[in-house]
Motif scaffolding. Structure first.
Motif: not given
Length: 165
Positions: A34-37, A40-45, A61-66
């Motif tokens: 994915k692009s940065w945007d 960034n928009n798909s992962m929790l802050i 590692a990162a988390l994304s909301p379901i």
């Protein structure tokens, strides 16, 4: 090696490691990083971390909301990627251990992942960290014109979302 919070300037290396995982054909249905945007928009802050050794990022590692629904605000999907040359050296273990702590510090009571059954290393890593298999979604999607299954796994916190919390 140490784990630190992800910084936006890390994204070019994170993206390259992500693409390495994609190129294996057993990490994700995603075909290109994915692009940065988009990322960034798909992962929790919160709960975005990298493993670093000698100023070199070994993995992330990162988390994304379901879901955007409030009722699911304590549930997140795990993304964890380790560069090819650093696999099998404990990087994934350190990342996932820290990610679990970060998730609980941010009120996440359940972590989940959907992993291709061929990705034995990732399945083992997650199982060694308290994840359990809850099922298999057969023929979930086509990849290169081949139907692929995914193993659904989850880890429920023993400190967040338990009775009394």
């Amino acid at each position: 090696m140490f784990i630190r919070t992800f910084e936006q300037t890390d994204y070019p290396v994170v993206k390259a490691i992500y693409q390495q995982g994609i190129d294996t054909g057993n990490a994700t249905f995603q075909m290109t990083a994915k692009s940065w945007d988009e990322w960034n928009n798909s992962m929790l802050i919160h709960s975005r971390i990298v493993a670093v050794e000698d100023d070199h990022i070994l993995g992330w590692a990162a988390l994304s909301p379901i879901s955007n629904r409030e009722v699911y605000s304590g549930v997140a999907e795990v993304s964890i990627y380790v560069e090819a040359s650093s696999q099998g050296k404990g990087v994934g273990q350190k990342l996932l251990s820290k990610l679990i702590l970060e998730s609980e510090n941010n009120n996440i009571w359940m972590l989940q992942a959907a992993i291709f059954p061929e990705n034995i290393g990732s399945l083992t890593l997650h199982q060694n960290n308290g994840f359990r298999q809850i099922g298999v979604r057969e023929k979930l999607g086509k990849m290169n014109n081949v139907w692929r299954d995914v193993v659904l796994i989850e880890r429920r916190s023993k400190v967040i979302g338990v009775s009394g919390n």
